[in-house]
Design an enzyme around this catalytic site. Sequence first.
Site, PDB file in Angstrom:
ATOM      1  N   GLU A 204      36.676 -11.769  78.715  1.00 39.10           N
ATOM      2  CA  GLU A 204      36.213 -11.700  77.339  1.00 39.10           C
ATOM      3  C   GLU A 204      35.878 -10.234  77.085  1.00 39.10           C
ATOM      4  O   GLU A 204      35.172  -9.631  77.901  1.00 39.10           O
ATOM      5  CB  GLU A 204      34.940 -12.547  77.126  1.00 39.10           C
ATOM      6  CG  GLU A 204      34.497 -12.512  75.661  1.00 39.10           C
ATOM      7  CD  GLU A 204      33.097 -13.083  75.407  1.00 39.10           C
ATOM      8  OE1 GLU A 204      32.344 -13.306  76.353  1.00 39.10           O
ATOM      9  OE2 GLU A 204      32.780 -13.293  74.219  1.00 39.10           O
TER      10      GLU A 204
ATOM     11  N   ARG B 228      32.349 -16.769  92.474  1.00 42.50           N
ATOM     12  CA  ARG B 228      32.327 -15.387  92.003  1.00 42.50           C
ATOM     13  C   ARG B 228      31.681 -14.504  93.055  1.00 42.50           C
ATOM     14  O   ARG B 228      30.975 -14.978  93.949  1.00 42.50           O
ATOM     15  CB  ARG B 228      31.582 -15.280  90.672  1.00 42.50           C
ATOM     16  CG  ARG B 228      30.083 -15.556  90.754  1.00 42.50           C
ATOM     17  CD  ARG B 228      29.353 -15.074  89.516  1.00 42.50           C
ATOM     18  NE  ARG B 228      29.667 -15.837  88.317  1.00 42.50           N
ATOM     19  CZ  ARG B 228      30.256 -15.296  87.245  1.00 42.50           C
ATOM     20  NH1 ARG B 228      30.575 -14.029  87.220  1.00 42.50           N
ATOM     21  NH2 ARG B 228      30.511 -16.036  86.185  1.00 42.50           N
TER      22      ARG B 228
ATOM     23  N   LYS C 129      26.860  -9.553  83.240  1.00 43.06           N
ATOM     24  CA  LYS C 129      27.091  -8.711  82.070  1.00 43.06           C
ATOM     25  C   LYS C 129      25.799  -8.456  81.307  1.00 43.06           C
ATOM     26  O   LYS C 129      25.568  -7.368  80.797  1.00 43.06           O
ATOM     27  CB  LYS C 129      28.107  -9.375  81.139  1.00 43.06           C
ATOM     28  CG  LYS C 129      29.540  -9.209  81.585  1.00 43.06           C
ATOM     29  CD  LYS C 129      30.483  -9.714  80.511  1.00 43.06           C
ATOM     30  CE  LYS C 129      31.934  -9.672  80.982  1.00 43.06           C
ATOM     31  NZ  LYS C 129      32.842 -10.256  79.983  1.00 43.06           N
TER      32      LYS C 129
END
Length: 577
Positions: free
Chosen positions: A48, A273, A283
């Site tokens: 994204e 992850r 983020k």
Amino acid sequence: MPSFSSNESGALAEDEVARPSNFVRDLIIGDIQSGRFAGKVHTRFPPEPNGYLHIGHAKSICLNFGLALEFGGKCNLRFDDTNPCKEETEYVESIIEDVRWLGFDWEGRLFYASDYFDQLYEWAVQLTRQGQAYVCDLTAEQIREYRGTPSEPGRESPYRNRPVEENLNLLERMRAGEFPDGSRTLRSKIDMASPNFNMRDPVMYRILHAEHHRTGNKWCIYPMYDFAHGQSDSIEGITHSICTLEFEDHRPLYDWYLDKLGIHHPQQIEFDRLNLTNTVLSKRKLLTLVQKGYVSGWDDPRMPTLSGIRRRGYTPEAIRRFCNSIGVSKTNGVIEYSLLEHHLREDLNKRAARVMAVIDPLRLVIDNYPDDLVEEMEAVNNPEDAAMGTRRVPFSKVLLIERDDFREDPPKQYYRLSPGREVRLRYAYLVTCTHIVKDEATGEILEIHCTYDPATRGGNAPDGRKVKSTIHWVSASHALDFEARLYDTLFLDVNTGEENEAEDFTASLNPNSLQVRPSAKIEPSVQGAAPGARYQFERVGYFCVDRDSTPEKLVFNRTVQLRDTWAKIEKSQKAKS
RNA sequence: UCCCCGGUCGUCUAAUGGUAGGACAGCGGCCUUUGGAGCCGUGAAUCCUGGUUCGAGUCCAGGCUGGGGAGCCA
């Protein structure tokens, strides 16, 4: 002067393509063997554009592109840009640059979920027509209440059984902009009693009168990620949709959409992850660090962002090798930072030119050396690679050595310079410390005095005597000034854990993560080195020219320290006493 | 509380019913004109309890434990 700059990404080495076994790869091999997807492999990396890529994304990039490379397939780059409020062109550009820098090529297959907005809308209409979607007038808060809790089923929306025609009409008017933000949603009609919240009539479209970075003001309704992602993969003919663990619960929903729509159905596979010690890879937290000024920007060399570690001097090869070495599984783990540094050093050791630089200078005067003599000492540029040749380094009576390479009162196992002791000056002479000069008031050592043995030019004594230590130096009158920026981990805590959300994660920020040494000295051969150029400062570490560097003021970033055996010995000595 | 997914050396990972192996980290040594690099060696693990089996890290059951899940975020 050989060195290598920051723009060296390119073809992957043979041994990078052959990967160790992992469960994702095994599943794909199984599919190839069974002829599923006609034996093809087509993956994608779907970020994204709402932030900068970090080392965690590198794991996903290497996995997706690596699998395609290994099995002769393809890998797309697609931006999942379904939320106009958070996404920006700046991020799109940085992501493109970072993936390319890492060394991967999407061969022109650069897509955006927003490319599919028309198709997605048509599919929404189709589901509505099929009686599998409805327009709901509940507020966000009401939807939450109706959703129920983990242990109790939800309640059906009062709008759930609206006639198809009415839904179609309302949906069209939502698109036409007749209703304000948040007033209605398009929802899937699935099962309000499902133990999986994702199946309790999830929202497909929301009203957002916001400008999109690519579609501008064409739309005022936007698909939710869940209604866009699976179909985007389907449109692109993706065979294996590799994503992280938190989407495991969403898979039944993606499957539901794909099945009801009757379109190509990729296989979703979830993996863990990356977590790294002493840093954060979320983020939100990275954004906080940037916005609150804890770091100088997304590319601050302390940041785990690809732009940050690139500026720090990390190589794409080292990052790729690291990513291929950590494995892929479904375990929630934390990789030790030392593993990343291991791969970095391994790469840099082979490629970085050696140079002598003194971070914390201390004057050393050779009393019996002629005042005006300057000799040129030959030094090898890289003992690991003879092809990198040699250079000449000026030597004279007054030198600068590392302050840490002298001890007035040497501890056990300290082999460097101390009163009365002889050491080798790298590529030059054997010198013996005769006396030192101190500041009367502070006791600070101002100057070391030595005598040299003229017969030892180059570093070997004709009588065969050995010295325990070799130290580096620069000639005081020839050395260039530079600013050294020494970095340490951004966080003190090994595990910055995402668990205590209430707790302020900035509390464990390392106050010494950046130390500036403004008056460091380096041999003149690096004159004119371009930003990004990497070197090994002998006995100290790997450094690269920072982009702040100018011809007037050289600036070097410490990429990573050399392994320091003495520091280890000293530490254990201190622990004992 | 309900659903989903995990649990193998300190860390990460391999072993696909048949000798628990590798890497990093640690420790010891060799070598060395970088206390770098390299080389050699070494300690170190199957969450627990049952069951199936000639044989279980692997299959089954129960427990314990970690992660994720109630956005009109992705």
